[in-house]
Structures are given as structure tokens and as C-alpha cells.
Design an enzyme around this catalytic site. Structure first.
Site, PDB file in Angstrom:
ATOM      1  N   HIS A  72       0.767  -1.196   0.171  1.00  0.00           N
ATOM      2  CA  HIS A  72      -0.086  -0.076   0.030  1.00  0.00           C
ATOM      3  C   HIS A  72       0.974   1.193  -0.056  1.00  0.00           C
ATOM      4  O   HIS A  72       1.979   1.239   0.607  1.00  0.00           O
ATOM      5  CB  HIS A  72      -0.786   0.386   1.363  1.00  0.00           C
ATOM      6  CG  HIS A  72      -1.875  -0.922   1.495  1.00  0.00           C
ATOM      7  ND1 HIS A  72      -3.003  -1.154   0.588  1.00  0.00           N
ATOM      8  CD2 HIS A  72      -2.049  -1.486   2.536  1.00  0.00           C
ATOM      9  CE1 HIS A  72      -3.570  -2.114   1.236  1.00  0.00           C
ATOM     10  NE2 HIS A  72      -3.310  -2.295   2.289  1.00  0.00           N
ATOM     11  N   HIS A 106      -0.177  -4.290   9.585  1.00  0.00           N
ATOM     12  CA  HIS A 106      -0.318  -2.938   9.691  1.00  0.00           C
ATOM     13  C   HIS A 106      -1.884  -2.604  10.358  1.00  0.00           C
ATOM     14  O   HIS A 106      -2.710  -3.504   9.943  1.00  0.00           O
ATOM     15  CB  HIS A 106      -0.274  -2.241   8.372  1.00  0.00           C
ATOM     16  CG  HIS A 106      -1.101  -2.787   7.188  1.00  0.00           C
ATOM     17  ND1 HIS A 106      -0.343  -3.939   6.570  1.00  0.00           N
ATOM     18  CD2 HIS A 106      -2.213  -2.413   6.515  1.00  0.00           C
ATOM     19  CE1 HIS A 106      -1.347  -4.195   5.548  1.00  0.00           C
ATOM     20  NE2 HIS A 106      -2.425  -3.365   5.603  1.00  0.00           N
ATOM     21  N   CYS A 120      -5.117   5.716  -0.074  1.00  0.00           N
ATOM     22  CA  CYS A 120      -4.453   4.379  -0.339  1.00  0.00           C
ATOM     23  C   CYS A 120      -4.508   3.996  -1.732  1.00  0.00           C
ATOM     24  O   CYS A 120      -5.613   3.675  -2.240  1.00  0.00           O
ATOM     25  CB  CYS A 120      -5.115   3.216   0.609  1.00  0.00           C
ATOM     26  SG  CYS A 120      -4.359   1.778   0.574  1.00  0.00           S
TER      27      CYS A 120
END
Ligand code: MN
Length: 153
Positions: A72, A106, A120
Site C-alpha cells: 500500500h 499494519h 490508499c
């Protein structure tokens, strides 16, 4: 040509919304691994091979604790909070950038005072996120700052 093209222009609306972009609040029941988060897909373009999404958590909300093969690229667009990346917890605020590599755990958490919103960027083709097993969670919590982050209410 029957290929559906995205609109060329979409105006921003009040409150971090965009014209003709669906606002998708995540459903949650008691066992949901996320809290008070919504998603808007701003771009999904096969010719670029990527998608740009806007996620927003209400104050005190959080994203799913997960990892996956795909990466990401994140830009915080609104508010402040904390980000867990591997064994590190970092404060994040508007315009900070976070690169999330492949297979690194994450999670984002909004501060208790205000929403946290971020852009994102992600591959169009991607693997399904993995959730930690109890053993993996215990291993993460061996780092005190990570335990504090994960146990925050
Ligand atoms: Mn992810």
C-alpha cells in the site's frame, strides 16, 4: 466501444466525499476486526493497474490489523492518529506518507478527538488480507508499544 470509462471530472463535496463515488461504511458486528470505518473508491483503472481509495475512521475507530502480499502507499488526508507498521507504532497526521511493504502487519487508529482519513493506493489485482493467529498476536504484543497500541480503547 462498450468499455465503461470513469467520469473525467468529479467534484469534491463537503465532508470528504466526491461526486458519483459510493460511500461504503463497513458493516460491523461484535466480532468485526475493524471499527467505524468507511471506504470510497476514487479511481479504479485497469490501464493504470491501480486503485486509489479514501478510508475514514471516526474518532476512536480503527482499520483491520492485517498483512498481505500486495503493498500500500498511504497519504493521511485528514486528522491524526497512530499507525502500526511491523513492530513500530508511529503517530500520523495530515499529509504524512506511509509505505506499507508486502507481508508487514499494519493497522491505523484514529485519535479519540477527531476522524482519521487517508488515501490508499493499491494494485487492482491483489491477494486477500490475512488476519493474525493468536500466536502471531501474542508475538506482536511482546513489544510493549505494540501491546499498548493494540489494547487501546
Ligand atoms: Mn492492508
Amino acid at each position: 466501444m462498450d468499455i465503461e470509462q470513469p467520469p473525467l471530472f468529479r467534484s469534491a463535496q463537503e465532508g470528504f466525499r466526491w461526486d458519483a463515488v459510493a460511500h461504503q461504511p463497513y458493516k460491523q458486528d461484535g466480532s468485526a476486526p475493524f471499527k467505524d470505518i468507511s471506504r470510497q473508491v476514487l479511481f479504479h483503472q485497469d490501464d493504470l493497474g491501480c486503485e486509489l481509495r479514501y478510508f475514514e475512521m471516526d474518532a476512536g475507530g480503527y482499520s483491520t490489523l492485517e498483512r498481505h502480499e500486495h503493498a500500500h502507499a498511504v497519504m493521511i488526508l485528514r486528522g491524526r492518529g497512530e499507525c502500526l507498521l511491523g513492530a513500530k507504532v508511529r503517530p500520523v497526521r495530515q499529509f504524512d506518507l506511509v509505505s506499507i511493504p508486502s507481508m508487514v502487519w499494519h493497522q491505523f487508529r484514529a485519535s479519540n478527538g477527531e476522524p482519521l482519513g487517508f488515501l490508499c493506493m493499491v494494485n487492482v489485482l491483489r491477494d486477500r488480507p490475512q488476519l493474525p493467529t493468536d500466536a502471531e498476536l501474542a508475538e506482536m504484543k511482546a513489544v510493549p508499544a505494540v501491546a499498548r497500541f493494540l489494547e487501546r480503547r
